[in-house]
Structure formats: structure tokens, C-alpha cells
Design a protein around this motif. Structure first.
Motif, mmCIF file in Angstrom:
data_model
loop_
_atom_site.group_PDB
_atom_site.id
_atom_site.type_symbol
_atom_site.label_atom_id
_atom_site.label_comp_id
_atom_site.label_asym_id
_atom_site.label_seq_id
_atom_site.Cartn_x
_atom_site.Cartn_y
_atom_site.Cartn_z
ATOM 1 N N LYS A 172 19.618 -40.052 -12.277
ATOM 2 C CA LYS A 172 20.504 -40.937 -13.017
ATOM 3 C C LYS A 172 21.961 -40.635 -12.635
ATOM 4 C CE LYS A 172 17.585 -43.171 -15.769
ATOM 5 N NZ LYS A 172 17.466 -44.657 -15.807
ATOM 6 N N VAL A 173 22.843 -41.621 -12.878
ATOM 7 C CA VAL A 173 24.263 -41.442 -12.548
ATOM 8 C C VAL A 173 24.997 -40.876 -13.757
ATOM 9 C CG1 VAL A 173 26.386 -42.562 -11.778
ATOM 10 C CG2 VAL A 173 24.169 -43.351 -10.904
ATOM 11 N N TYR A 174 25.767 -39.817 -13.521
ATOM 12 C CA TYR A 174 26.535 -39.157 -14.576
ATOM 13 C C TYR A 174 27.994 -39.035 -14.149
ATOM 14 C CZ TYR A 174 22.105 -37.635 -16.686
ATOM 15 O OH TYR A 174 20.865 -37.594 -17.273
ATOM 16 N N ARG A 186 24.979 -39.116 -8.727
ATOM 17 C CA ARG A 186 23.608 -38.926 -9.202
ATOM 18 C C ARG A 186 23.344 -37.433 -9.327
ATOM 19 N NH1 ARG A 186 20.869 -43.553 -9.379
ATOM 20 N NH2 ARG A 186 21.622 -45.247 -8.023
ATOM 21 N N VAL A 187 22.608 -37.073 -10.360
ATOM 22 C CA VAL A 187 22.252 -35.666 -10.560
ATOM 23 C C VAL A 187 20.749 -35.520 -10.316
ATOM 24 C CG1 VAL A 187 22.154 -33.757 -12.199
ATOM 25 C CG2 VAL A 187 24.132 -35.294 -12.196
ATOM 26 N N GLU A 194 19.426 -22.766 -12.223
ATOM 27 C CA GLU A 194 20.795 -22.729 -12.739
ATOM 28 C C GLU A 194 21.729 -23.679 -11.980
ATOM 29 O OE1 GLU A 194 20.396 -19.079 -9.966
ATOM 30 O OE2 GLU A 194 19.145 -20.292 -11.304
ATOM 31 N N TYR A 195 21.205 -24.417 -11.017
ATOM 32 C CA TYR A 195 21.989 -25.374 -10.247
ATOM 33 C C TYR A 195 21.439 -26.790 -10.447
ATOM 34 C CZ TYR A 195 24.279 -21.636 -7.560
ATOM 35 O OH TYR A 195 25.027 -20.547 -7.186
ATOM 36 N N VAL A 196 22.278 -27.778 -10.123
ATOM 37 C CA VAL A 196 21.828 -29.164 -9.992
ATOM 38 C C VAL A 196 22.305 -29.661 -8.633
ATOM 39 C CG1 VAL A 196 21.770 -29.702 -12.443
ATOM 40 C CG2 VAL A 196 23.901 -30.029 -11.167
ATOM 41 N N THR A 197 21.614 -30.645 -8.093
ATOM 42 C CA THR A 197 22.005 -31.237 -6.819
ATOM 43 C C THR A 197 22.783 -32.520 -7.071
ATOM 44 O OG1 THR A 197 20.036 -30.342 -5.718
ATOM 45 C CG2 THR A 197 21.196 -32.118 -4.599
ATOM 46 N N ASP A 206 27.410 -35.999 2.089
ATOM 47 C CA ASP A 206 26.282 -35.080 1.981
ATOM 48 C C ASP A 206 26.091 -34.612 0.544
ATOM 49 O OD1 ASP A 206 25.816 -35.158 4.722
ATOM 50 O OD2 ASP A 206 27.225 -33.516 5.111
ATOM 51 N N PRO A 207 24.841 -34.418 0.119
ATOM 52 C CA PRO A 207 24.589 -33.837 -1.204
ATOM 53 C C PRO A 207 25.013 -32.380 -1.242
ATOM 54 C CG PRO A 207 22.537 -34.105 0.001
ATOM 55 C CD PRO A 207 23.592 -34.762 0.829
ATOM 56 N N PHE A 208 25.301 -31.873 -2.428
ATOM 57 C CA PHE A 208 25.649 -30.456 -2.557
ATOM 58 C C PHE A 208 25.151 -29.943 -3.896
ATOM 59 C CE2 PHE A 208 29.184 -32.905 -4.243
ATOM 60 C CZ PHE A 208 29.530 -32.237 -5.410
ATOM 61 N N GLU A 209 25.039 -28.627 -3.988
ATOM 62 C CA GLU A 209 24.563 -28.013 -5.223
ATOM 63 C C GLU A 209 25.747 -27.553 -6.061
ATOM 64 O OE1 GLU A 209 21.640 -25.010 -4.475
ATOM 65 O OE2 GLU A 209 20.065 -26.507 -4.126
ATOM 66 N N LEU A 210 25.594 -27.717 -7.370
ATOM 67 C CA LEU A 210 26.648 -27.343 -8.312
ATOM 68 C C LEU A 210 26.051 -26.463 -9.392
ATOM 69 C CD1 LEU A 210 29.646 -27.920 -9.229
ATOM 70 C CD2 LEU A 210 28.693 -29.753 -10.642
ATOM 71 N N HIS A 211 26.686 -25.326 -9.631
ATOM 72 C CA HIS A 211 26.203 -24.424 -10.677
ATOM 73 C C HIS A 211 26.480 -25.051 -12.041
ATOM 74 C CE1 HIS A 211 25.500 -20.773 -13.011
ATOM 75 N NE2 HIS A 211 24.980 -20.235 -11.911
ATOM 76 N N ARG A 212 25.508 -24.965 -12.929
ATOM 77 C CA ARG A 212 25.656 -25.579 -14.243
ATOM 78 C C ARG A 212 26.869 -25.042 -15.010
ATOM 79 N NH1 ARG A 212 20.782 -28.117 -16.492
ATOM 80 N NH2 ARG A 212 19.160 -28.207 -14.899
ATOM 81 N N SER A 213 27.230 -23.801 -14.765
ATOM 82 C CA SER A 213 28.362 -23.216 -15.480
ATOM 83 C C SER A 213 29.700 -23.799 -15.023
ATOM 84 C CB SER A 213 28.387 -21.695 -15.283
ATOM 85 O OG SER A 213 28.604 -21.364 -13.921
ATOM 86 N N ASP A 214 29.698 -24.515 -13.881
ATOM 87 C CA ASP A 214 30.917 -25.148 -13.376
ATOM 88 C C ASP A 214 31.145 -26.529 -13.991
ATOM 89 O OD1 ASP A 214 31.415 -22.980 -11.765
ATOM 90 O OD2 ASP A 214 30.486 -23.860 -9.985
ATOM 91 N N ILE A 215 30.213 -26.966 -14.831
ATOM 92 C CA ILE A 215 30.319 -28.274 -15.471
ATOM 93 C C ILE A 215 30.948 -28.104 -16.856
ATOM 94 C CG2 ILE A 215 29.063 -30.299 -16.288
ATOM 95 C CD1 ILE A 215 26.873 -29.594 -14.248
ATOM 96 N N ARG A 216 32.055 -28.797 -17.101
ATOM 97 C CA ARG A 216 32.770 -28.665 -18.374
ATOM 98 C C ARG A 216 32.409 -29.761 -19.370
ATOM 99 N NH1 ARG A 216 38.800 -27.455 -16.058
ATOM 100 N NH2 ARG A 216 38.447 -29.536 -15.191
ATOM 101 N N SER A 217 31.968 -30.909 -18.888
ATOM 102 C CA SER A 217 31.490 -31.968 -19.781
ATOM 103 C C SER A 217 30.582 -32.896 -18.993
ATOM 104 C CB SER A 217 32.651 -32.745 -20.421
ATOM 105 O OG SER A 217 33.257 -33.588 -19.482
ATOM 106 N N ILE A 218 29.719 -33.603 -19.744
ATOM 107 C CA ILE A 218 28.722 -34.479 -19.127
ATOM 108 C C ILE A 218 28.714 -35.816 -19.868
ATOM 109 C CG2 ILE A 218 26.253 -34.795 -18.613
ATOM 110 C CD1 ILE A 218 25.989 -31.711 -18.838
ATOM 111 N N ALA A 219 28.645 -36.887 -19.121
ATOM 112 C CA ALA A 219 28.471 -38.218 -19.709
ATOM 113 C C ALA A 219 27.563 -39.019 -18.798
ATOM 114 C CB ALA A 219 29.805 -38.925 -19.880
#
Length: 228
Positions: A172-174, A186-187, A194-197, A206-219
Motif C-alpha cells: 500500500k502507499v503511505y 509503497r511499503v 525491524e526494516y521495511v522495504t 531503486d527500492p531501499f530498506e528503511l529501519h522502523r526506528s527512522d520513521i517518525r510518523s505514518i499515514a
């Protein structure tokens, strides 16, 4: 935002209000006999005719001419005494019109907004009443081409804020406020829990991985207003 862009939003709003089923029907109600003659105005192929905004506002007296021309105020007003070409409303839509509307948050001021930091004062944000997006917390403009063809640069997406411990609906798109900035992607599931792509629809990115702790808010993105 230009006057033409506000006209496009007004047309979309009329469609969401049920005044017309689509752009072509709005044009017909305004007196345009062919689809192309109306679309040429919205695509900036011909200048906006004199009296165009007046004709548009006559389709529903809740449309604010002042907002369309100058951007001042809100797109809808006179919500208690609507006068339309035809009327087919539900009570929950009427109740929604009486709310303040959804704030359009500038991308530059978005960082920290979903997390509760004071970045945008209420009076500084333009507000829009779009029944289709009821339940949205804010609107934000798309920048760049990374999500093309799903979203174009300049499109306005409606977002619903979610808690940080939310269970992602994969693919889904966030809208994510991250330590690297605000991104609309897209996530997808990553190999490590502990990561999302993070994935773009445009294959040039290119896709990349992001650590969940680097996310400050989600919508989550629940709708879009496309500026043709």
C-alpha cells in the motif's frame, strides 16, 4: 497554486458533491456542447473565458468564487443553504460540509506534523471539504516523479494518520515522515523484521530498506485529486 489549478479542484469538488458524474457532465451543465471544448480550458490549451468562474459557481452556490480567483478563504461556503442544479445528498455528507475541512499541509512544513510537533498553525493551512476523503487527517502535494504513473507531481493526496506501531498493509502507499525527509512510497515487507522495504512505482528509482526506528510518523494514502 494558480487559478486554473483551483478551477480543476472546484470541478473535482462538484463531482464529489454529486453535481455531475464526471468532468464531461460538469462541462455540459455549464453549457459546453463538446467534451473537447471544456477540457481544452482545463488543460490550459485555451485561455479561461470571461465569466467561466461565474458559470462554474452557479452549479452549486457553496463554491466560493473568491477562493477560486484569489485562493483566499475556503473552497466551499454557504453550507447551510445549498442551491444546486440537482440535489441528491445524504445526511452524513451535510454534516461533513459543516466541518472545517481537511488541511493542505505544505511538504516543507510536513516534517513532524503527523507526530504532533507544531509545524503548521491551523490558520496558515488551506482547507478543503471533499466528501470522498471524509476521515482524512490532512492533504499533501506530491513532488517529483518517483510514484509515476500512480501519482504525478502536483497531485494532492489525502492521508489518514496511523500509530507508529501500525501493522503495515504491504504494497500500500503511505506518507512517511522519516529522518531523511517526507516520502510518499509503497511499503513492502523486508527480510529483517525491524526494516521495511520502500518501493517507488517509477522503475527508475531503486527500492531501499528503511529501519522502523527512522520513521517518525505514518499515514496511509486513501485518495487523490489529480490535476490533469
Amino acid at each position: 497554486m494558480s487559478e486554473l489549478e483551483r478551477i480543476k479542484i472546484a470541478v473535482k469538488t462538484l463531482i464529489s458533491l454529486g453535481i455531475g458524474k464526471n468532468q464531461e457532465e460538469i462541462g455540459t451543465l455549464m453549457g459546453y456542447k463538446s467534451k473537447s471544448s471544456f477540457s481544452q480550458i482545463l488543460t490550459n490549451k485555451v485561455p479561461i473565458p470571461s465569466g467561466f468562474v461565474d458559470k462554474l459557481c452557479k452549479l452549486d452556490n457553496r463554491l466560493e468564487k473568491k477562493w477560486i480567483i484569489s485562493g483566499e478563504g475556503n473552497i466551499l461556503g454557504n453550507i447551510d443553504n445549498p442551491k444546486q442544479v440537482y440535489k441528491d445528498e445524504k445526511q452524513n455528507e451535510i454534516d461533513y460540509f459543516k466541518e472545517k475541512g481537511i488541511p493542505l499541509i505544505p511538504v516543507d512544513a510536513m516534517a513532524g506534523y503527523g507526530a504532533g510537533d507544531v509545524q503548521v498553525m491551523e490558520y496558515e493551512a488551506e482547507r478543503f471539504i471533499v466528501p470522498t476523503f471524509k476521515g482524512s487527517d490532512y492533504l499533501i502535494s506530491v513532488r517529483g516523479s518517483s510514484m509515476y504513473p500512480k501519482y504525478n507531481s502536483g497531485d494532492i493526496v489525502a492521508c489518514k494518520h496511523l500509530p507508529l506501531d501500525t501493522f503495515f498493509q504491504w504494497n500500500k502507499v503511505y506518507v512517511l515522515d522519516t529522518i531523511q525527509g517526507v516520502i510518499i512510497k509503497r511499503v513492502c515487507k523486508a527480510i529483517k523484521e525491524e526494516y521495511v522495504t520502500i518501493v517507488s512505482d517509477n522503475k527508475s528509482y531503486d527500492p531501499f530498506e528503511l529501519h522502523r526506528s527512522d520513521i517518525r510518523s505514518i499515514a496511509i494514502v486513501i485518495g487523490v485529486i489529480r490535476l490533469e
